[in-house]
Design an enzyme around this catalytic site. Sequence first.
Site, PDB file in Angstrom:
ATOM      1  N   GLU A 101       0.713  -1.024   0.075  1.00 18.07           N
ATOM      2  CA  GLU A 101       0.079  -0.001   0.091  1.00 18.07           C
ATOM      3  C   GLU A 101       0.961   1.265  -0.114  1.00 18.07           C
ATOM      4  O   GLU A 101       2.135   1.384   0.539  1.00 18.07           O
ATOM      5  CB  GLU A 101      -0.811  -0.148   1.255  1.00 18.07           C
ATOM      6  CG  GLU A 101      -1.747   0.968   1.346  1.00 18.07           C
ATOM      7  CD  GLU A 101      -2.880   1.115   0.279  1.00 18.07           C
ATOM      8  OE1 GLU A 101      -2.441   1.531  -0.542  1.00 18.07           O
ATOM      9  OE2 GLU A 101      -4.225   1.501   0.832  1.00 18.07           O
ATOM     10  N   ASP A 102       0.225   2.429  -0.606  1.00 17.48           N
ATOM     11  CA  ASP A 102       1.329   3.822  -0.646  1.00 17.48           C
ATOM     12  C   ASP A 102       1.090   4.306   0.806  1.00 17.48           C
ATOM     13  O   ASP A 102       2.013   4.501   1.507  1.00 17.48           O
ATOM     14  CB  ASP A 102       0.714   4.436  -1.540  1.00 17.48           C
ATOM     15  CG  ASP A 102      -0.894   5.160  -1.763  1.00 17.48           C
ATOM     16  OD1 ASP A 102      -1.617   4.379  -0.652  1.00 17.48           O
ATOM     17  OD2 ASP A 102      -1.281   5.682  -2.604  1.00 17.48           O
ATOM     18  N   ASP A 105      -4.068   5.822   6.206  1.00 20.00           N
ATOM     19  CA  ASP A 105      -4.418   7.223   6.644  1.00 20.00           C
ATOM     20  C   ASP A 105      -5.588   6.821   7.853  1.00 20.00           C
ATOM     21  O   ASP A 105      -5.042   6.401   9.001  1.00 20.00           O
ATOM     22  CB  ASP A 105      -5.144   7.992   5.416  1.00 20.00           C
ATOM     23  CG  ASP A 105      -5.416   9.418   6.097  1.00 20.00           C
ATOM     24  OD1 ASP A 105      -5.351   9.766   7.424  1.00 20.00           O
ATOM     25  OD2 ASP A 105      -6.237  10.213   5.205  1.00 20.00           O
ATOM     26  N   PHE A 153      -1.698  16.142   3.777  1.00 19.76           N
ATOM     27  CA  PHE A 153      -2.032  15.506   2.541  1.00 19.76           C
ATOM     28  C   PHE A 153      -0.788  15.557   1.768  1.00 19.76           C
ATOM     29  O   PHE A 153      -0.249  16.471   1.433  1.00 19.76           O
ATOM     30  CB  PHE A 153      -3.129  15.991   1.769  1.00 19.76           C
ATOM     31  CG  PHE A 153      -3.744  15.102   0.751  1.00 19.76           C
ATOM     32  CD1 PHE A 153      -4.484  14.089   0.892  1.00 19.76           C
ATOM     33  CD2 PHE A 153      -3.052  15.336  -0.710  1.00 19.76           C
ATOM     34  CE1 PHE A 153      -4.947  13.231   0.148  1.00 19.76           C
ATOM     35  CE2 PHE A 153      -3.597  14.633  -1.567  1.00 19.76           C
ATOM     36  CZ  PHE A 153      -4.366  13.462  -1.238  1.00 19.76           C
ATOM     37  N   ARG A 166       1.256  12.217  -9.190  1.00 16.69           N
ATOM     38  CA  ARG A 166       1.754  10.638  -8.920  1.00 16.69           C
ATOM     39  C   ARG A 166       3.411  10.710  -9.635  1.00 16.69           C
ATOM     40  O   ARG A 166       4.072   9.948  -9.082  1.00 16.69           O
ATOM     41  CB  ARG A 166       1.025   9.693  -9.724  1.00 16.69           C
ATOM     42  CG  ARG A 166      -0.599   9.518  -9.246  1.00 16.69           C
ATOM     43  CD  ARG A 166      -0.961   8.295  -9.974  1.00 16.69           C
ATOM     44  NE  ARG A 166      -2.365   8.184  -9.575  1.00 16.69           N
ATOM     45  CZ  ARG A 166      -3.177   7.857  -8.541  1.00 16.69           C
ATOM     46  NH1 ARG A 166      -2.335   7.405  -7.549  1.00 16.69           N
ATOM     47  NH2 ARG A 166      -4.479   7.653  -8.487  1.00 16.69           N
TER      48      ARG A 166
HETATM   49  P1  IMP Z   1      -7.361   5.137   4.168  1.00 13.65           P
HETATM   50  O1  IMP Z   1      -8.693   4.189   3.805  1.00 13.65           O
HETATM   51  O2  IMP Z   1      -8.142   6.326   4.928  1.00 13.65           O
HETATM   52  O3  IMP Z   1      -6.252   4.651   5.041  1.00 13.65           O
HETATM   53  O4  IMP Z   1      -6.672   5.810   3.100  1.00 13.65           O
HETATM   54  C1  IMP Z   1      -5.953   4.996   2.204  1.00 13.65           C
HETATM   55  C2  IMP Z   1      -5.900   5.474   0.932  1.00 13.65           C
HETATM   56  O5  IMP Z   1      -6.315   6.653   0.614  1.00 13.65           O
HETATM   57  C3  IMP Z   1      -4.564   5.406   0.710  1.00 13.65           C
HETATM   58  O6  IMP Z   1      -4.288   4.080  -0.173  1.00 13.65           O
HETATM   59  C4  IMP Z   1      -4.344   6.460  -0.745  1.00 13.65           C
HETATM   60  O7  IMP Z   1      -4.625   6.003  -1.971  1.00 13.65           O
HETATM   61  C5  IMP Z   1      -5.240   7.737  -0.052  1.00 13.65           C
HETATM   62  N1  IMP Z   1      -4.599   8.698   0.724  1.00 13.65           N
HETATM   63  C6  IMP Z   1      -4.773   8.829   1.912  1.00 13.65           C
HETATM   64  N2  IMP Z   1      -3.663  10.050   2.516  1.00 13.65           N
HETATM   65  C7  IMP Z   1      -3.498  10.214   1.380  1.00 13.65           C
HETATM   66  C8  IMP Z   1      -2.207  11.406   1.146  1.00 13.65           C
HETATM   67  O8  IMP Z   1      -1.988  12.124   2.056  1.00 13.65           O
HETATM   68  N3  IMP Z   1      -2.108  11.618  -0.209  1.00 13.65           N
HETATM   69  C9  IMP Z   1      -2.499  10.932  -1.096  1.00 13.65           C
HETATM   70  N4  IMP Z   1      -3.451   9.809  -1.105  1.00 13.65           N
HETATM   71  C10 IMP Z   1      -3.592   9.514   0.184  1.00 13.65           C
HETATM   72 MG    MG Z   2      -3.616   3.612  -1.904  1.00 18.07          MG
END
Ligand code: IMP
Ligand code: MG
Length: 194
Positions: A101-102, A105, A153, A166
């Site tokens: 995963e990248d 959050d 972000f 990206r």
């Molecule tokens: P989560 O479900 O809130 O943990 O969000 C996960 C997904 O939201 C990540 O896999 C990203 O694709 C996107 N995301 C969350 N924070 C960021 C950020 O700061 N920049 C870009 N994408 C984000």
């Molecule tokens: Mg992601």
Amino acid sequence: MLTAGMVCDRTNALAHEITEAYRGRTPHLLCVLKGASIFYMKLIDMLHQAAARLGSPAHAVPFTFDFIRVKSYEGTESSGHVRIDGVEPAKLAGRHVIVVEDIIDTGLSMRSLLPMLREHAASVEVCTLLEKRTSRSCGLRARYTGFSIPDHFVIGFGLDYDEAFRDLEHICVINHTGIERFRDFGASLAESKA
Ligand code: IMP
Ligand code: MG
């Protein structure tokens, strides 16, 4: 800011850890598109190097791989709804899966995905490039984490703001001007094609 060099060094260390932990097994690396794609390519490169350094037997398959889409974000906000495409969990029976995963959050994307995978796979771990320190976290932690970052972000190294940035080489925090200027960037690209 996290430079490409810092990301490269840290990915190398993660690849080493994974190679040691999965010795004798063939993990299945599941890349979460699109954000993790650049990190994934780097990790694969480093895993090859780590396997070569550790002298894995020539007949061993160090890993297999596949891709999945998990979408939860609208602009700079988590939408709270998670859409998952491209995985057939039944095909993972008996496999040792590493979800790549990248960024984690809120953790909601992984919290939706992991139970589906765990129903079938022998084991499921997460390797994330970034983990955000945020009060919105659901408490989900990855087994392998590149960097823990403050609650901003970020863009670059595969991470986007509405499909923009990206391709940035380094990971940066997007400022207010950037957020305003590139709002609905993805939609504007589609319009300019029509
Ligand atoms: P989560 O479900 O809130 O943990 O969000 C996960 C997904 O939201 C990540 O896999 C990203 O694709 C996107 N995301 C969350 N924070 C960021 C950020 O700061 N920049 C870009 N994408 C984000
Ligand atoms: Mg992601």
